[in-house]
Design a protein around this motif. Structure first.
Motif, PDB file in Angstrom:
ATOM      1  N   SER A  61       0.819  -1.219   0.000  1.00 49.80           N
ATOM      2  CA  SER A  61       0.000   0.000   0.000  1.00 49.80           C
ATOM      3  C   SER A  61       0.852   1.267   0.000  1.00 49.80           C
ATOM      4  O   SER A  61       0.548   2.234  -0.719  1.00 49.80           O
ATOM      5  CB  SER A  61      -0.935   0.010   1.216  1.00 49.80           C
ATOM      6  OG  SER A  61      -1.894  -1.013   1.126  1.00 49.80           O
ATOM      7  N   PHE A  62       1.905   1.300   0.791  1.00 43.68           N
ATOM      8  CA  PHE A  62       2.737   2.505   0.863  1.00 43.68           C
ATOM      9  C   PHE A  62       3.409   2.766  -0.485  1.00 43.68           C
ATOM     10  O   PHE A  62       3.442   3.906  -0.964  1.00 43.68           O
ATOM     11  CB  PHE A  62       3.781   2.358   1.965  1.00 43.68           C
ATOM     12  CG  PHE A  62       4.565   3.611   2.222  1.00 43.68           C
ATOM     13  CD1 PHE A  62       3.994   4.686   2.883  1.00 43.68           C
ATOM     14  CD2 PHE A  62       5.879   3.725   1.797  1.00 43.68           C
ATOM     15  CE1 PHE A  62       4.713   5.854   3.116  1.00 43.68           C
ATOM     16  CE2 PHE A  62       6.608   4.882   2.027  1.00 43.68           C
ATOM     17  CZ  PHE A  62       6.021   5.948   2.689  1.00 43.68           C
ATOM     18  N   ASP A  63       3.919   1.714  -1.101  1.00 40.43           N
ATOM     19  CA  ASP A  63       4.556   1.882  -2.414  1.00 40.43           C
ATOM     20  C   ASP A  63       3.536   2.321  -3.467  1.00 40.43           C
ATOM     21  O   ASP A  63       3.844   3.142  -4.335  1.00 40.43           O
ATOM     22  CB  ASP A  63       5.213   0.570  -2.852  1.00 40.43           C
ATOM     23  CG  ASP A  63       6.419   0.216  -1.999  1.00 40.43           C
ATOM     24  OD1 ASP A  63       6.999   1.136  -1.386  1.00 40.43           O
ATOM     25  OD2 ASP A  63       6.773  -0.988  -1.934  1.00 40.43           O
ATOM     26  N   ALA A  64       2.320   1.789  -3.386  1.00 42.53           N
ATOM     27  CA  ALA A  64       1.279   2.178  -4.336  1.00 42.53           C
ATOM     28  C   ALA A  64       0.916   3.646  -4.163  1.00 42.53           C
ATOM     29  O   ALA A  64       0.705   4.377  -5.152  1.00 42.53           O
ATOM     30  CB  ALA A  64       0.040   1.303  -4.154  1.00 42.53           C
ATOM     31  N   ALA A  65       0.850   4.108  -2.921  1.00 43.34           N
ATOM     32  CA  ALA A  65       0.535   5.513  -2.659  1.00 43.34           C
ATOM     33  C   ALA A  65       1.636   6.426  -3.188  1.00 43.34           C
ATOM     34  O   ALA A  65       1.366   7.487  -3.769  1.00 43.34           O
ATOM     35  CB  ALA A  65       0.322   5.733  -1.166  1.00 43.34           C
ATOM     36  N   LEU A  66       2.891   6.034  -2.977  1.00 40.55           N
ATOM     37  CA  LEU A  66       4.004   6.817  -3.514  1.00 40.55           C
ATOM     38  C   LEU A  66       3.971   6.858  -5.038  1.00 40.55           C
ATOM     39  O   LEU A  66       4.237   7.901  -5.656  1.00 40.55           O
ATOM     40  CB  LEU A  66       5.335   6.242  -3.041  1.00 40.55           C
ATOM     41  CG  LEU A  66       5.731   6.486  -1.582  1.00 40.55           C
ATOM     42  CD1 LEU A  66       7.056   5.787  -1.275  1.00 40.55           C
ATOM     43  CD2 LEU A  66       5.851   7.980  -1.290  1.00 40.55           C
ATOM     44  N   ALA A  67       3.624   5.723  -5.657  1.00 37.95           N
ATOM     45  CA  ALA A  67       3.549   5.677  -7.112  1.00 37.95           C
ATOM     46  C   ALA A  67       2.439   6.589  -7.631  1.00 37.95           C
ATOM     47  O   ALA A  67       2.590   7.258  -8.657  1.00 37.95           O
ATOM     48  CB  ALA A  67       3.312   4.243  -7.580  1.00 37.95           C
ATOM     49  N   ALA A  68       1.305   6.635  -6.918  1.00 35.20           N
ATOM     50  CA  ALA A  68       0.198   7.502  -7.330  1.00 35.20           C
ATOM     51  C   ALA A  68       0.606   8.971  -7.246  1.00 35.20           C
ATOM     52  O   ALA A  68       0.363   9.752  -8.179  1.00 35.20           O
ATOM     53  CB  ALA A  68      -1.023   7.230  -6.458  1.00 35.20           C
ATOM     54  N   ALA A  69       1.221   9.355  -6.133  1.00 34.98           N
ATOM     55  CA  ALA A  69       1.670  10.739  -5.996  1.00 34.98           C
ATOM     56  C   ALA A  69       2.751  11.059  -7.016  1.00 34.98           C
ATOM     57  O   ALA A  69       2.778  12.162  -7.591  1.00 34.98           O
ATOM     58  CB  ALA A  69       2.187  10.974  -4.576  1.00 34.98           C
ATOM     59  N   GLY A  70       3.645  10.107  -7.251  1.00 30.86           N
ATOM     60  CA  GLY A  70       4.684  10.322  -8.257  1.00 30.86           C
ATOM     61  C   GLY A  70       4.124  10.473  -9.653  1.00 30.86           C
ATOM     62  O   GLY A  70       4.657  11.234 -10.474  1.00 30.86           O
ATOM     63  N   ALA A  71       3.029   9.767  -9.941  1.00 32.46           N
ATOM     64  CA  ALA A  71       2.402   9.895 -11.259  1.00 32.46           C
ATOM     65  C   ALA A  71       1.884  11.305 -11.481  1.00 32.46           C
ATOM     66  O   ALA A  71       1.975  11.849 -12.586  1.00 32.46           O
ATOM     67  CB  ALA A  71       1.262   8.884 -11.393  1.00 32.46           C
TER      68      ALA A  71
END
Length: 533
Positions: A61-71
């Protein structure tokens, strides 16, 4: 970039919760053995963790959230790749300023970020408490505030490429309370928390301040205190360049959402999540902002009144506008008028250099998560997207970053569900070539036409009433509206010809005229009643 919006302590706790679901965690799960004695299996982590009653985490979940913000940050980069690669004479590392008449044109004008988890309920420290429903506070599936992170990133990295002001608008059915909290956190404040240990009780107060622009003048903010705040080390001061120098001038947030008790039959049933978003305008106390909105015909009682617990009157902060659509019950016309009469004119007046959209599609009438609040359809989303594109065309060369928020109904399949149709309508408008620009004069003209229609209808009703009574026809016929003959049998001018007409409407005079006509009708009715007696 994430730390421009969220607190470090929150990120640590969020990451720890996700790591607790990874292999190698130390939780020991007792299990019964074939013998009578209990034994343990090797350490096994729980597959999921709960951040709150609504928000569930897994190891990724944390990595997915970072990926979303990075997108979202990558989307901002895409809008300026063309400019940066062309060896622009304006170097972000220098103190040179973009001239006020400069125009940035890129092959890409807008981007849609199809990301999850959503983010608009995530405040600086996660879930934002509701003043009216503290027990129902939760992060609402959100971990990092994607829109706020992208907006702060754009102001910091591309400030000297012309991004001086950013706006975030939110059309999710649930109030973007996390985004609002992040925007408010760009001004100096204080957070007080209760402490309760076996040895002591009390309160601790902490200063809160996460500016996106990186400069803050308390004197210019309206707080009446001389002094300067932090200055971002990545950029030199901007005061001498004529650019906005505080977040108050640089940030705008507006949201239209459902608001109120979930049930009118059972008031004890709780508030519609998240219990915030009452209609209000943060600049209302200044006396310089028009806050009324024409919602004639659909529950205008206490319009723009707000509630004390949800007050937005924060001096010195960025402008925040909320419109809470009452419910339950579908009110798509109310929703459209809130955007057309209030949000869009304010957004146009703010004139952002980059527009962010928190695009939640759970206000759809077939969505299960909205408790029958708002109740729009894909045509409404298409209309609103068209309006926002035209505002962006008029203010920031069409630059838009749209970010997926809510929307969960997949009934009908991946292509035919209400969620899929709504997203498709939104993206289709973003992708289509469109050079039309928002014109506030058209809204004024439409408003005058509505007044004319209402006046003509009132006069016709008064005339019909007089004819039905068979008395005082002459008195009733004297009640005329300017231009009524043109609104009768004579065909109305085409929309194109009306747009070409010159002159402005004197609303004060028109209102006085309508009052006089109403008084004349009342007098005629009284005279008729007296005659009958």
């Amino acid at each position: 970039d994430v730390l421009k919006v969220h607190e470090w302590s929150y990120l640590l706790s969020l990451k720890a919760a996700c790591d607790g679901c990874a292999p190698g965690a130390t939780s020991m799960v007792p299990v019964p053995s074939s013998a009578s004695s209990a034994s343990t299996v090797p350490p096994q982590p729980p597959p999921l963790a709960s951040l709150d009653q609504d928000t569930t985490l897994c190891h990724e979940s944390f990595d997915a959230a970072l990926a979303a913000a990075g997108a979202v940050c990558t989307a901002v980069d895409q809008l300026f790749t063309f400019l940066v690669n062309r060896n622009s004479p304006y170097d972000v590392s220098s103190n040179s300023a973009i001239p006020s008449n400069s125009a940035i044109s890129t092959p890409i004008s807008n981007v849609f970020c199809a990301v999850r988890p959503p983010g608009h309920h995530a405040g600086p420290t996660g879930a934002v408490a509701s003043a009216v429903d503290p027990a129902g506070s939760s992060a609402g599936f959100c971990l990092l505030n994607n829109a706020a992170i992208g907006a702060a990133y754009a102001l910091d990295v591309y400030r000297h490429f012309g991004i001086r002001k950013v706006a975030i608008v939110d059309f999710d059915v649930h109030h973007g309370n996390g985004t609002q909290a992040c925007v408010l956190n760009t001004t100096p404040g204080t957070k007080t928390v209760e402490i309760n240990t076996p040895f002591s009780k009390g309160q601790l107060s902490f200063p809160t301040f996460k500016p996106w622009v990186g400069e803050w003048s308390l004197a210019s903010s309206g707080l009446g205190v001389e002094g300067e705040g932090k200055v971002s080390p990545s950029h030199p001061p901007l005061a001498s360049s004529g650019m906005p120098t505080s977040d108050r001038e640089c940030v705008f947030f507006a949201s239209v959402q459902g608001y109120g008790k979930r049930s009118t039959v059972n008031p004890q049933g709780g508030w519609f999540y998240p219990g915030s978003g009452a209609t209000g305008d943060s600049l209302r106390s200044d006396g310089q902002v028009e806050v009324s909105v024409d919602l004639t015909g659909e529950e205008t009682e206490n319009e723009w009144a707000g509630i004390p617990e949800d007050s937005l009157e924060l001096q010195g902060g960025p402008r925040i506008i909320n419109v809470g659509v009452p419910g339950p019950g579908a009110k798509p016309r109310y929703w459209r008028r809130a955007w057309q009469d209030k949000i869009l004119p304010a957004l146009y007046a703010f004139s952002p250099d980059l527009l962010f959209i928190s695009a939640g599609f759970d206000a759809h009438r077939k969505e299960d998560m909205n408790h029958r609040f708002v109740g729009v359809n894909e045509n409404d989303y298409e209309w609103l997207t068209q309006q926002l594109v035209e505002v962006a065309n008029a203010t920031c060369n069409g630059r838009i970053v749209s970010i997926l928020e809510g929307g969960y109904n997949l009934t009908g399949g991946a292509a035919a569900s209400s969620f899929a149709r709504s997203v498709a309508a939104h993206v289709r408008v973003l992708a289509e070539p469109n050079m039309a620009k928002y014109d506030p004069k058209e809204i004024e003209q439409e408003g005058s036409i509505k007044l004319e229609k209402a006046a003509a209808a009132a006069a016709a009703a008064a005339k019909d009433q007089g004819e039905g009574e068979g008395k005082n026809d002459k008195d009733v016929e004297k009640v005329k509206v300017a231009g009524e003959e043109d609104l009768g049998a004579t065909p109305r001018e085409s929309k194109r010809r009306r747009r070409a007409a010159t002159g402005t409407v004197d609303y004060a005079a028109l209102n006085a005229q309508l009052d006089a006509e109403a008084a004349a009708v009342a007098e005629a009715n009284n005279a008729a009643t007296t005659t009958e007696l």
